[in-house]
Design a protein around this motif. Structure first.
Motif, short mmCIF file in Angstrom:
data_model
loop_
_atom_site.label_atom_id
_atom_site.label_comp_id
_atom_site.label_asym_id
_atom_site.label_seq_id
_atom_site.Cartn_x
_atom_site.Cartn_y
_atom_site.Cartn_z
N ASP A 10 39.30 26.32 60.60
CA ASP A 10 37.98 26.11 61.23
C ASP A 10 37.10 27.36 61.22
OD1 ASP A 10 39.29 27.58 63.09
OD2 ASP A 10 39.10 26.15 64.73
N GLU A 11 37.63 28.44 60.68
CA GLU A 11 36.81 29.65 60.54
C GLU A 11 36.24 29.80 59.13
OE1 GLU A 11 39.34 32.50 63.63
OE2 GLU A 11 39.65 32.63 61.46
N ILE A 12 36.64 28.90 58.24
CA ILE A 12 36.16 29.00 56.86
C ILE A 12 34.69 28.61 56.83
CG2 ILE A 12 36.43 28.09 54.51
CD1 ILE A 12 39.38 27.61 55.11
N ARG A 13 33.88 29.48 56.25
CA ARG A 13 32.43 29.25 56.23
C ARG A 13 31.96 28.98 54.80
NH1 ARG A 13 29.57 30.72 60.69
NH2 ARG A 13 27.74 31.05 59.39
N LEU A 14 31.06 28.01 54.68
CA LEU A 14 30.59 27.61 53.36
C LEU A 14 29.96 28.76 52.59
CD1 LEU A 14 30.36 25.21 51.42
CD2 LEU A 14 28.14 24.69 52.42
N GLU A 15 29.16 29.59 53.28
CA GLU A 15 28.50 30.69 52.56
C GLU A 15 29.51 31.69 52.01
OE1 GLU A 15 27.88 29.54 55.62
OE2 GLU A 15 26.87 31.05 56.85
N ASN A 16 30.63 31.86 52.73
CA ASN A 16 31.66 32.78 52.23
C ASN A 16 32.38 32.19 51.02
OD1 ASN A 16 30.94 34.41 54.32
ND2 ASN A 16 32.70 33.90 55.62
N LEU A 17 32.61 30.87 51.05
CA LEU A 17 33.22 30.21 49.89
C LEU A 17 32.28 30.35 48.68
CD1 LEU A 17 34.47 26.91 51.59
CD2 LEU A 17 35.86 28.90 50.98
N PHE A 18 30.99 30.09 48.91
CA PHE A 18 30.02 30.22 47.82
C PHE A 18 30.02 31.65 47.27
CE2 PHE A 18 27.08 26.52 49.37
CZ PHE A 18 27.85 25.61 48.67
N HIS A 19 30.08 32.62 48.18
CA HIS A 19 30.10 34.01 47.70
C HIS A 19 31.34 34.26 46.83
CE1 HIS A 19 30.06 38.30 47.32
NE2 HIS A 19 31.24 38.37 47.93
N ALA A 20 32.48 33.82 47.31
CA ALA A 20 33.72 34.05 46.56
C ALA A 20 33.66 33.39 45.19
CB ALA A 20 34.92 33.50 47.35
N LEU A 21 33.02 32.24 45.11
CA LEU A 21 32.99 31.48 43.86
C LEU A 21 31.79 31.83 42.98
CD1 LEU A 21 34.03 28.05 45.42
CD2 LEU A 21 35.47 29.51 43.98
N SER A 22 30.96 32.77 43.42
CA SER A 22 29.77 33.12 42.65
C SER A 22 30.07 34.12 41.54
CB SER A 22 28.69 33.68 43.57
OG SER A 22 29.10 34.94 44.09
N ASP A 23 31.30 34.62 41.50
CA ASP A 23 31.69 35.55 40.45
C ASP A 23 32.43 34.78 39.36
OD1 ASP A 23 32.41 38.67 39.85
OD2 ASP A 23 34.02 37.30 39.27
N PRO A 24 31.98 34.90 38.09
CA PRO A 24 32.60 34.12 37.02
C PRO A 24 34.11 34.32 36.91
CG PRO A 24 30.61 35.19 36.23
CD PRO A 24 30.85 35.72 37.61
N ALA B 20 23.24 31.99 44.83
CA ALA B 20 21.99 31.73 45.59
C ALA B 20 22.30 31.18 46.97
CB ALA B 20 21.10 30.78 44.81
N LEU B 21 23.33 30.34 47.06
CA LEU B 21 23.64 29.67 48.33
C LEU B 21 24.62 30.47 49.20
CD1 LEU B 21 23.97 26.08 46.81
CD2 LEU B 21 22.08 26.92 48.23
N SER B 22 25.02 31.64 48.75
CA SER B 22 26.00 32.43 49.51
C SER B 22 25.33 33.26 50.60
CB SER B 22 26.78 33.35 48.58
OG SER B 22 25.93 34.35 48.05
N ASP B 23 24.02 33.26 50.63
CA ASP B 23 23.31 33.99 51.68
C ASP B 23 22.91 33.01 52.79
OD1 ASP B 23 21.48 36.61 52.27
OD2 ASP B 23 20.47 34.75 52.84
#
Lengths: 117, 117
Positions: A10-24, B20-23
């Motif tokens: 329940d601490e997992i945040r969508l923006e953090n997942l997006f950040h982690a997955l934004s690197d190829p 873009a969505l990680s912020d």
């Protein structure tokens, strides 16, 4: 033994997942883990990358909640937190999986072909 | 007139969308646009932020392919590229929408209540 921190489900945040997955490279690691469908040794999974680079990527993936790292002696094993992610953010892993086939390292390709045999 | 660059649909890359969505602020802008369901004036949408900060966020969203910015005279209008994103990465916008209610600015809340009236 160094304790590896993992966020609770329940601490997992969508923006953090997006950040982690934004690197190829990280996206590729996750695609490979999804394709393999089981826990992988960090040594074999990261063979195509400098060790420090791969360690950094694994840390970002773990701290965001994408993956879980298990330590056993001097070895580390990594897995995608599929059940938790599918509960909390349904559709995210499907999106990653559908976005393209993984470019597997030799070891990962061998593991995949063994898993499918 | 300055030409605003937008990636073509087939040039939109998942890792760039994730970036873009990680912020949190950008995620919030997109949630608000999804909730409003129509093109919004950049002036009203960005009222809670410093202008230069908001401009930067809109640029990142536009260059990744999340949004389209239209210029009309001295005004700019922004919209989510829903049809294209739903074709190319089905599930992504649903994920953003389901991840939480937008914390609307006053202008956005007024626009939303007008749209629902």
């Amino acid at each position: 033994m160094r304790v590896l921190l993992h966020p609770a489900e329940d601490e997992i945040r969508l923006e953090n997942l997006f950040h982690a997955l934004s690197d190829p490279a990280r996206l590729e690691v996750v695609r490979t883990l999804i394709a393999l469908g089981s826990e992988q040794s960090c040594n074999s999974l990261g063979e195509a990358m400098a060790k420090s680079t791969f360690s950094h990527h694994l840390k970002v993936l773990r701290e965001s909640g994408v993956t879980r790292t298990r330590v056993s002696g001097t070895h580390r094993y990594v897995t995608v937190r599929s059940d938790e992610l599918n509960r909390r953010f349904p559709g995210l892993l499907d999106l990653v999986e559908r976005s393209g086939p993984p470019t597997l390292t030799e070891a990962a390709a061998a593991a995949l072909s063994a898993a499918r045999a």
